[in-house]
Motif scaffolding. Structure first.
Motif, PDB file in Angstrom:
ATOM      1  N   PRO A  13      -3.289  -0.873   9.895  1.00 39.90           N
ATOM      2  CA  PRO A  13      -4.422  -1.476   9.182  1.00 39.90           C
ATOM      3  C   PRO A  13      -5.482  -1.972  10.153  1.00 39.90           C
ATOM      4  CG  PRO A  13      -2.525  -2.951   9.180  1.00 39.90           C
ATOM      5  CD  PRO A  13      -2.052  -1.656   9.761  1.00 39.90           C
ATOM      6  N   PRO A  23      -2.226  -2.531   3.302  1.00 39.64           N
ATOM      7  CA  PRO A  23      -2.729  -2.132   4.619  1.00 39.64           C
ATOM      8  C   PRO A  23      -3.939  -1.204   4.533  1.00 39.64           C
ATOM      9  CG  PRO A  23      -0.336  -1.983   4.559  1.00 39.64           C
ATOM     10  CD  PRO A  23      -0.778  -2.248   3.157  1.00 39.64           C
ATOM     11  N   ARG A  24      -4.075  -0.459   3.438  1.00 36.97           N
ATOM     12  CA  ARG A  24      -5.195   0.468   3.316  1.00 36.97           C
ATOM     13  C   ARG A  24      -6.536  -0.248   3.178  1.00 36.97           C
ATOM     14  NH1 ARG A  24      -3.485   5.600   2.731  1.00 36.97           N
ATOM     15  NH2 ARG A  24      -1.323   5.922   2.081  1.00 36.97           N
TER      16      ARG A  24
END
Length: 235
Positions: A13, A23-24
């Motif tokens: 991330p 995390p995206r």
């Protein structure tokens, strides 16, 4: 003390301010730590002492976008730093107060000076572990603000029993908040460097109290290039 085990993900991330759903969408310092440690995604993971984690979140949010990726180098060193030693909150708060005292506004200086004396007294009275001598750290900070030191000592002397009240996580977090925000708002050219140094030194202080975590060290994640960061955010 057991090191939390986890495998670094293929897609790391991107460090940014605030909380993130996954995390995206990016990560704050402690969310990244939860990711590397193998815990569920959280900005309050169990792998790090809560007071040190509070400092890390505040430093993450107050560091400039250009400098924040450098903080990634410190993330592995907080994984596994946890324990019940009551001195942890004291050394982290003291590190923050002594770092902020020379540069924060006058009103905040007084609050931090009282915090320094309070931390020093509680550490001196602690019966846990090996005694921690912070006299040089305190002296170095007060040498840069002698008038504030005099005011704080007179104030502590006038309040009597108040200075012997319990020192809680909330007390420590108040000192940390005043410090980090005060450094971020100060008219100085090296804000990011001071915030990085504060977090790095606080991690060293916690390691001295708690000991190094057991197990293999977590690999240091490499900061993404601007192009990689944009691609990661689009995935």
């Amino acid at each position: 003390m057991k090191r939390y085990e986890g495998t670094a993900p293929e897609l790391l991330p991107v460090l940014s301010r605030g909380k993130h759903k996954s995390p995206r969408s990016g990560a704050c310092f402690m969310e990244f730590a939860s990711h590397l440690s193998g815990e569920a995604w959280s900005d309050h993971p169990a792998c790090t002492h809560p007071v040190l984690a509070s400092l890390a979140r505040m430093v993450n949010d107050c560091t400039s976008d250009d400098a924040r990726s450098r903080l990634m180098m410190l993330i592995p060193s907080v994984i596994g730093l946890r324990g019940d030693d009551q001195r942890v909150r004291l050394v982290v708060a003291l590190r923050a107060a002594t770092a902020g005292l020379p540069v924060v506004s006058a009103d905040h200086q007084r609050a931090l000076a009282v915090g320094i004396l309070n931390c020093q007294r509680h550490l001196a009275r602690s019966s846990e572990g090996t005694p921690i001598d912070v006299s040089e750290q305190v002296r170095a900070a007060f040498d840069k603000a002698p008038q504030t030191e005099r005011w704080a000592r007179e104030f502590m002397g006038s309040v009597g029993s108040w200075s012997r009240t319990r020192f809680t996580d909330r007390t420590a977090e108040s000192i940390i908040r005043i410090t980090v925000q005060g450094i971020a708002e100060a008219c100085i050219p090296d804000t990011d460097e001071r915030l990085y140094a504060l977090l790095a030194q606080a991690i060293d202080d916690c390691t001295a109290v708690l000991g190094k975590p057991d197990g293999e060290p977590v690999p240091v994640p490499q900061p993404l290039t601007p192009t990689q960061a944009r691609r990661a955010m689009r995935v």
